[in-house]
Design an enzyme around this catalytic site. Structure first.
Site, PDB file in Angstrom:
ATOM      1  N   GLU A  66     -18.300 -13.098  -3.071  1.00 52.96           N
ATOM      2  CA  GLU A  66     -17.712 -12.921  -1.736  1.00 52.96           C
ATOM      3  C   GLU A  66     -18.569 -11.952  -0.935  1.00 52.96           C
ATOM      4  O   GLU A  66     -18.955 -10.894  -1.428  1.00 52.96           O
ATOM      5  CB  GLU A  66     -16.285 -12.376  -1.832  1.00 52.96           C
ATOM      6  CG  GLU A  66     -15.629 -12.139  -0.473  1.00 52.96           C
ATOM      7  CD  GLU A  66     -14.211 -11.590  -0.603  1.00 52.96           C
ATOM      8  OE1 GLU A  66     -13.470 -12.069  -1.487  1.00 52.96           O
ATOM      9  OE2 GLU A  66     -13.849 -10.666   0.163  1.00 52.96           O
ATOM     10  N   GLU A 120     -11.305  -8.298  -6.861  1.00 52.86           N
ATOM     11  CA  GLU A 120     -11.835  -6.985  -6.479  1.00 52.86           C
ATOM     12  C   GLU A 120     -11.026  -5.867  -7.128  1.00 52.86           C
ATOM     13  O   GLU A 120     -10.140  -5.277  -6.492  1.00 52.86           O
ATOM     14  CB  GLU A 120     -11.852  -6.827  -4.952  1.00 52.86           C
ATOM     15  CG  GLU A 120     -12.886  -7.704  -4.261  1.00 52.86           C
ATOM     16  CD  GLU A 120     -12.966  -7.460  -2.761  1.00 52.86           C
ATOM     17  OE1 GLU A 120     -12.077  -6.777  -2.207  1.00 52.86           O
ATOM     18  OE2 GLU A 120     -13.924  -7.948  -2.131  1.00 52.86           O
TER      19      GLU A 120
END
Length: 459
Positions: free
Chosen positions: A378, A286
């Site tokens: 995710e 991320e």
């Protein structure tokens, strides 16, 4: 605004297309495409593609083709939503041409650049299906094909990206559904033989995402040890017929370039085991607080390390704004579409947490999925910081991902004391990973979705 193509062409290629998206089940399908280079100059050209629907009326389509020369690039296009990832080009129908009646045509065009030769594409696909040039009529009594038998990895084999889809060894778009580990430095007991047996057999998971934190007591503390743990979990997934997503779980610092040298070392080691056909590489979890340009630079330095050892595997590239395609930073997919990673066989990560990211994020994913190959590596059923499951938003997300055939991994297959965990605290001390007594609200919801029959086409 629509633009007319020039009447005179310097090159023409006509290819038949089949399997337009949109017709009802058992409809007659088929179409043809005419590719025309209308003008060419030093380092640039203008081309058009005319699509004619030969089958039953269709509503919604995505054209795909591959630029034959590595130096050919899409600059801009019209009459469709255009994008390029590596050498793969896609064009999706827009409001005025999304529906095509039998015999109707759509005229598309684009401006491109090239550095070497400028050959015309020779093959086209619609929604991942290879074009054949004939109309296919439905059978009078259509047979019902039984689901493919075997494990997900056995049925689908080596995966690759085709157009905006993840495709199997039969060049057919598929969707993988599964679970992500939590940090393997904290929840090792959750990932033994018993739990992974249940994940494969009871949950019927297609994949296991192996979340290897780099910081936070992770890889940087013991590179060799964590590499060995990741390899062991990849082997355990392979033994159970699941795909393994190797997640280089960067989070803080948010700029993946901070870990560039570590990434090179790690991916050089895990990619050396290139006999593993069940592996997907996720090179940056991320990215946050960093520009897309910086993320792209990182990706273009790490991907060659993987390709040197494992040239065929799919690679997932994280996007800025915590892998939100920049949406969490007020941007959208256009920055990636207009400045894609210079590599082939890659996908772009999109992450969401259902209680925080709702209609506005779903509205961003719909057009992005027609322009970029997306993988939800995710997602959570809760908010990014809270405990409560948002069932309504979670179901809306899962329905959308199913509709768009976007693969996903749920956070997390663990007994962490948090709302996103699949199991109640203490579950990983035992052997039960499936019954209602050990599942949280999130775990029960996600298990009910991923344990349904997969749609893995083999022809």
């Amino acid at each position: 605004m629509k633009r007319l193509l020039a009447l005179l062409a310097t090159g023409v290629s006509i290819v038949g297309l089949t399997a337009l998206a949109g017709p009802p089940a058992q409809a007659a399908t088929g179409c043809k495409a005419e590719y025309t280079i209308t003008s060419q100059w030093e380092g640039g050209f203008q081309a058009g593609v005319k699509i004619t629907n030969l089958g039953d009326p269709v509503s919604g389509w995505t054209l795909g083709f591959t630029m034959p020369d590595a130096g050919q690039r899409l600059v801009q296009g019209w009459n469709a939503t255009w994008s390029q990832s590596g050498s793969a080009v896609t064009a999706g129908g827009v409001d005025w041409n999304r529906t095509l009646a039998t015999g109707a045509s759509a005229d598309l065009g684009f401006v491109g650049s090239f550095t070497g030769a400028n050959p015309a594409p020779t093959s086209f696909t619609l929604n991942g299906a290879t074009c054949s040039g004939s109309v296919t009529d439905p059978p009078t009594d259509p047979p019902t094909d039984p689901p493919a038998t075997g494990t997900p990895a056995a049925v689908n084999g080596q995966l690759h990206v085709c157009g905006v889809h993840l495709c199997n060894q039969y060049d057919r778009p598929i969707q993988l559904r599964g679970m992500s580990t939590h940090g393997i430095q904290w929840f090792g007991p959750c990932y033994g033989d018993a739990s992974l047996d249940r994940l494969a057999q009871d949950w019927k998971s297609d994949l296991l995402r192996v979340a290897m934190y780099v910081q936070e007591d992770g890889y940087e503390t013991d590179p060799a040890g964590f590499t060995s743990r990741v390899n062991g979990l990849v082997d355990m997934a392979e033994d159970r017929g699941m795909y393994a997503v190797i997640d280089f779980h960067t989070l803080t610092p948010g700029d993946p370039n901070y870990n560039l040298d570590r990434a090179r070392t790690f991916f050089s080691s895990v990619a050396a085991r290139n006999d593993k056909k069940n592996v997907i590489y996720e090179i940056a979890n991320e990215p946050n607080g960093v520009s897309w340009t910086a993320v792209k630079s990182y990706a273009e330095q790490v991907i060659p390390v993987i390709r040197a050892a494992d040239p065929d595997a799919v690679v997932i590239v994280g996007t800025r704004g915590w892998s939100s395609l920049g949406v969490s930073d007020g941007a959208n997919e256009s920055e990636v579409v207009n400045n894609p990673v210079n590599a082939t066989n890659i996908m772009y990560a999109f992450h969401f947490y259902a209680a925080s990211h709702k209609d506005d994020y779903r509205a961003a994913v719909r057009p992005a999925a027609t322009r970029l190959p997306l993988f939800v590596s995710e997602f959570g059923t809760v908010s990014a910081t809270a405990w409560s499951v948002d069932r309504s938003s979670s179901v809306a997300w899962l329905d959308l991902l199913d509709q768009l055939k976007i693969s996903y991994a749920n956070w997390t297959y663990s007994d962490a004391d948090e709302g996103s965990a699949a199991f109640r605290p203490g579950t990983c001390e035992g052997t039960d990973y499936s019954s209602s007594g050990v599942l949280t609200e999130s775990g029960a919801l996600v298990k009910s979705r991923i344990s349904t029959t997969d749609d893995f086409p083999t022809s």
